[in-house]
Design an enzyme around this catalytic site. Sequence first.
Site, PDB file in Angstrom:
ATOM      1  CG  HIS A  91      49.901  37.896 -23.845  1.00  0.00           C
ATOM      2  ND1 HIS A  91      50.577  38.673 -24.767  1.00  0.00           N
ATOM      3  CD2 HIS A  91      48.585  38.143 -24.038  1.00  0.00           C
ATOM      4  CE1 HIS A  91      49.708  39.355 -25.479  1.00  0.00           C
ATOM      5  NE2 HIS A  91      48.496  39.056 -25.066  1.00  0.00           N
ATOM      6  CD  GLU A 133      45.732  35.142 -25.039  1.00  0.00           C
ATOM      7  OE1 GLU A 133      45.072  35.869 -25.800  1.00  0.00           O
ATOM      8  OE2 GLU A 133      46.124  35.508 -23.921  1.00  0.00           O
ATOM      9  CG  HIS A 134      48.955  36.581 -29.308  1.00  0.00           C
ATOM     10  ND1 HIS A 134      48.708  37.660 -30.133  1.00  0.00           N
ATOM     11  CD2 HIS A 134      48.634  36.996 -28.059  1.00  0.00           C
ATOM     12  CE1 HIS A 134      48.279  38.684 -29.410  1.00  0.00           C
ATOM     13  NE2 HIS A 134      48.236  38.307 -28.150  1.00  0.00           N
ATOM     14  CD  GLU A 191      47.816  42.185 -26.435  1.00  0.00           C
ATOM     15  OE1 GLU A 191      46.949  41.936 -25.566  1.00  0.00           O
ATOM     16  OE2 GLU A 191      48.282  41.312 -27.200  1.00  0.00           O
TER      17      GLU A 191
END
Length: 438
Positions: free
Chosen positions: A62, A65-66, A142
């Site tokens: 994740h 992904e950023h 997040e």
Amino acid sequence: MRRGASTTPSATVLSEGVELTTLESGLRIVTEAMPDVRSVAVGFWIGVGSRDEREPVAGASHFLEHLLFKGTKRRAALEISSIIDAVGGDMNAFTSKEYTCFYVRCLDRDMPLAVDVLGDMMTSSLVRSADVDAERDVVLEEIHMHVDTPDDLVHSVFTDAFYRGHPLGREVLGDEQTITGMTREQVNRYYRRHYVPSNVTVAVAGNVRHDQVVEQVARAVGEWAGPHDRTVKRVAPQVTRAGGTVLRARPTEQTHIVFGGQGVARGDDRRWAAGVLNQALGGGMASRLFQEVREQRGLVYSVYSYNGMYADSGTFAVYAGTTPHKADEVLAVTRAELDRALGGGLVDEELERAKGHLAGSTILALEDTGSRMSRLGKAFTTDVPLLTLDETLRAIEAVTADDVLEIARHMLSGPWTLAMVGPVGDLDPSAYDRYVAA
């Protein structure tokens, strides 16, 4: 290491409008032609997710992904976003436990641009130290948002309790400790190891020609190379079916509940029967749980059930949010409804209604290019056979009452795992043994 293809292999026609080409590098390109639309959805699907991470880098998929939006050798971060925005396109990404996807939806005329930008990100992202440090704080926020959302958090608590230390139980986002401690070298090593052609499927749906897509993808990725085998070796979880209760105290107005147990894996032939059973139990307003827990008794605003399917395992679970003093009654009614289905399956009317809903929702869900692209990408990334719509509808229609009763005995026999998030700090987990026992 293998070099990218210098010539284009021939395409394989999988079904009407669907074609597949595998380049010499191992990169798969699958397209579905939708000539009556003017849009295209392009997705680069990477066969790695949170279950494939080592504990010290939990959350790396994740995090990466950023970071892939932060710049490549050819484009700065602002250019990556603005170049797609300038043509009215939609660009985003998501990470799951078993795969990661980067996608663009745009007009058909802009498909070469979408492919070029995504290909550039896959092969040439810089993953700079400054970007890692800056984006670290974004990911931490997040995580905080997830923890502060109890009706979201409770599903993570349940999955963690059910899988008991297996990577499938970990939160996709990682946690504060791993994200804070992750270095640029670790993230970049993860990127270079897993973002290789043999681990990637390019899925495209819309007003396209397969040969043109293959040509554009090959040009965009250039001499992208890597090992020819998949980069992940997965170990199936050993689910003990021991059951148990996990309480997570939060100062909320509601108690959020997830109550569940064993399901089926993604490729299990029984998944169609499991889908029908889930639909009848908690898949909509006509379902047993919605009618009994909400409509008849008024105990909740939201109650539903769902199947969580992975490559080698699965879960079935029920979610409900209720006033704390009603939690016991919600659990009692839920357990009673599951036991009733375990003992008697579905009546004919429920069976036909559930099958009809699944068939209709399947067709409606595939009306746009984005959903068609996702269907292609998921199938090839997870190695589940890609069925035509007609084959899918026939599989749903073929489910019998006996099939549902058989899968109910597999999924609903307990013991159960119970997760509760809310004002539960003074409660004793053993007080719920009567619900989680087989």
